[in-house]
Design an enzyme around this catalytic site. Structure first.
Site, short mmCIF file in Angstrom:
data_model
loop_
_atom_site.label_atom_id
_atom_site.label_comp_id
_atom_site.label_asym_id
_atom_site.label_seq_id
_atom_site.Cartn_x
_atom_site.Cartn_y
_atom_site.Cartn_z
CG ASP A 83 -6.18 10.86 -9.30
OD1 ASP A 83 -6.40 9.51 -9.89
OD2 ASP A 83 -5.11 11.11 -9.40
CG MET A 104 -5.39 11.75 -3.37
SD MET A 104 -5.22 11.55 -5.26
CE MET A 104 -4.81 9.47 -5.49
CB SER A 136 -4.55 9.08 -15.22
OG SER A 136 -3.23 8.70 -14.57
CG MET A 181 3.89 8.52 -8.54
SD MET A 181 2.96 6.87 -8.41
CE MET A 181 1.48 7.08 -9.15
CG MET A 201 0.97 11.61 -5.80
SD MET A 201 0.46 10.13 -6.50
CE MET A 201 0.09 10.34 -8.20
CG HIS A 210 -1.59 14.12 -8.43
ND1 HIS A 210 -2.41 13.00 -8.27
CD2 HIS A 210 -1.10 14.61 -7.34
CE1 HIS A 210 -2.23 12.63 -7.03
NE2 HIS A 210 -1.61 13.46 -6.22
CG HIS A 270 -4.22 13.43 -13.71
ND1 HIS A 270 -4.40 14.44 -12.99
CD2 HIS A 270 -3.51 12.41 -13.00
CE1 HIS A 270 -3.98 14.24 -11.58
NE2 HIS A 270 -3.45 12.99 -11.53
CG ASP A 280 -0.82 10.28 -11.55
OD1 ASP A 280 -1.22 11.00 -10.71
OD2 ASP A 280 -1.46 9.36 -12.01
#
Length: 227
Positions: A172, A134, A7, A34, A65, A63, A30, A32
């Protein structure tokens, strides 16, 4: 074989191309995303993903979010993502969204927060390529692994087996040498690791070590043996 997805949330954002090179040999990178609305943190968006996709040949595992993934997820496929995960808690039309992600050429994945059960979404599983459980509350890296998620991982693997699906099961949050074996035993086969990789002296070696631990644990696991 287990897949290890480092990540970049734990990487140096000023050196993302170099940080991607540091984990060469990983299955996916990975990423993220957000938005400071769905989760209380803000990371990066489409332009950074586009740049990262150009800078590395490791496929990108996005991913999201974020709020309104129905609107934004397709743009991340166009930006170069090979897999896009949306949160079922945020999606207005998860089946339609999964089909659109697939139609654009990426793998479609659905994520569930720790408090969201898998069972209500059993009928959605054939529309997906991966489910993300998660094992921390989403929003920040470096959190401690939640052991209470292990039964949920097992129940998800049981549903995958029940429907005879070729579906990856990702975890994760708090994945490290001390937790990855339990996740693999419970049924996970794709592992997101942040600080356990980027906090190591040799990130590429950390990836190899984690994969070895997961493979060893899965070899005799109930789900791998067809029990």
């Amino acid at each position: 074989m287990a897949q290890i997805n480092p990540s970049i949330l734990s990487a140096d954002f000023a050196r993302l191309a170099d940080e991607a090179e540091a984990v060469r040999g990983s299955d996916w990178l990975h990423v993220d995303v957000m938005d400071n609305h769905f989760v209380p943190n803000l990371t990066l968006g489409v332009p950074v993903v586009e740049s990262l996709a150009r800078a590395t040949d490791i496929p990108l595992d996005l991913h999201l979010m974020i709020e309104d993934p129905d609107r934004w997820a397709p743009q991340y496929v166009e930006a170069g993502a090979g897999s896009v995960t949306f949160h079922v808690e945020a999606a207005a039309a998860p089946v339609r969204l999964a089909r659109e992600i697939r139609a654009k050429g990426a793998r479609a994945s659905m994520a569930l927060k720790p408090g969201t059960p898998i069972e209500p979404y059993e009928d959605l599983l054939p529309e997906l390529d991966m489910v993300l459980i998660m094992t921390v509350e989403p929003g920040f890296g470096g959190q401690a692994f939640l052991d209470i998620m292990l039964p949920k991982i097992r129940r998800t693997r049981e549903l995958i087996a029940k429907h005879d699906l070729e579906l990856w099961l990702q975890v994760d949050g708090g994945v490290a040498a001390g937790t990855i074996e339990r996740c693999a035993e419970a049924g996970a086969d794709v592992f997101v690791a942040g600080s356990a990789v980027y906090g190591a002296e040799d990130p590429a070696e950390a990836v190899r070590n984690l994969r070895g631990l997961a493979d060893k644990a899965a070899a005799d696991a109930w789900w791998a043996c067809g029990h």
